[in-house]
Structures are given as C-alpha cells and as structure tokens.
Design a protein around this motif. Structure first.
Motif: not given
Length: 199
Positions: A119-123, A159-160, A181-188
C-alpha cells in the motif's frame, strides 16, 4: 480542497504521527487504539471517525512520508535531471532515518507487514510520479507512464537499500546504500549524490 477536508487531513496526520511514535516505542502489536487516542489527545470514539484500526493509522503515517517526498521533489531546481531529483527528494527521509535510532524498527515493521508495504509503494509511487511528470524533458512520450516507471524504480532502490541496511554486520549509512542502488540503475554524477537541500 475545502477547509473541512484540510482540517480532517491535519487531524488524521496528528493521529497517525502519534500512532507511529507508539509503534516504534512499543511495537505494533503491543500498541492499543486507546493508547493512540490518548497520545493524540482524543477519545477512542473520535479515533474511529478518522481510522478504522491500527493498520490504517500506520498506512496514514506512511502516506504522509510519501507526500513529504513528493513535496521535496517539487521544490527541486528547474532543469535538474529527473533521476537526480528523485535522489535529492529522498534526502530528508534519509537524514531522519540516520539520526533516529527508531528508524530501523520502522523498516523492520514494514518488512513484517507486506500488505502495508504494498500500500505504501502504491501511494508513494502515484504522488511522486505526479510531482515528477512536470519535470520530464519537453517532448517526453507518455510522461505519466514514464514518471510512474521512474518513481517505481527509485522506490525499489530505496527498499533495496533499506534491506541491506538492516542486514547484520552492515555499517554503511542508508544514504550511501541508496547511492549504490540508484547508481546500479542509472549512474549518478558526483554532484547528484548525498543530496543537498533545495535552495
């Protein structure tokens, strides 16, 4: 939003905040509705005008956190890359988590209650996506869909990072784990890490 609805939302926020404090102090299962009502300065009967039970109060507290993230996102400088905006928008939440010794207890509580986690994720995703949609590059195809995808990816990264943060022996701060974690998706880029507050 009408004055009545704003007042109702404010009262719900106060009750949810009181509930969250008790959940973190005593544990979810050990906290009663009567204790939450007393902490919020209302009667048990009044409590049920705003929430149907403890789960809903916890969900209300989590929704308030999501709104705060969306508001922080909306205040970021114009022209900032969407992924960097998302990283910066999590900064106040991370600062509180790293300063509050009860934050780990909240993260564990969410892991124990997957229904509330969903529910938290959706909101959160919906509110963050709405704030992000206005910041996408001009001409972005299907901005509503793209903003929901970006918001969902960022929440998943958070969450990860929280999951790793709770593992025995992990001593890195939550903010550093979120960077990874965010670097793994798209480097900052370096300036997009360890978010600084909006000016």
């Amino acid at each position: 939003m009408s004055l009545r609805e704003r007042t109702r939302r404010a009262v719900r926020g106060e009750i949810a905040e009181a509930a969250m404090g008790l959940f973190l102090e005593k544990g979810f299962d050990s906290t009663t509705v009567e204790e939450i009502a007393q902490a919020a300065g209302i009667s048990r009967r009044s409590y049920f005008r705003y929430f149907t039970g403890k789960d809903e109060a916890l969900a209300g507290a989590l929704e308030a956190i999501g709104r705060a993230i969306a508001e922080e996102l909306a205040q970021r400088p114009a022209g900032e890359a969407p992924w960097a905006c998302l990283r910066h928008a999590f900064a106040p939440l991370l600062a509180r988590a790293e300063a509050d010794p009860r934050a780990a207890a909240l993260a564990r509580l969410m892991l124990e209650r997957p229904d509330l986690q969903r529910g938290k994720e959706a909101s959160w995703q919906e509110g963050i996506a709405q704030a992000l949609a206005h910041r996408l590059p001009q001409g972005t195809t299907e901005p509503a869909f793209v903003s929901r995808a970006l918001a969902g990816a960022a929440i998943c990264c958070l969450h990860s990072a929280q999951d790793q943060w709770l593992r025995p022996g992990e001593d890195r701060p939550l903010s550093a784990l979120l960077d990874t974690a965010m670097d793994a998706v798209h480097p900052l880029r370096p300036g997009e890490r360890r978010a600084k507050p909006a000016e």
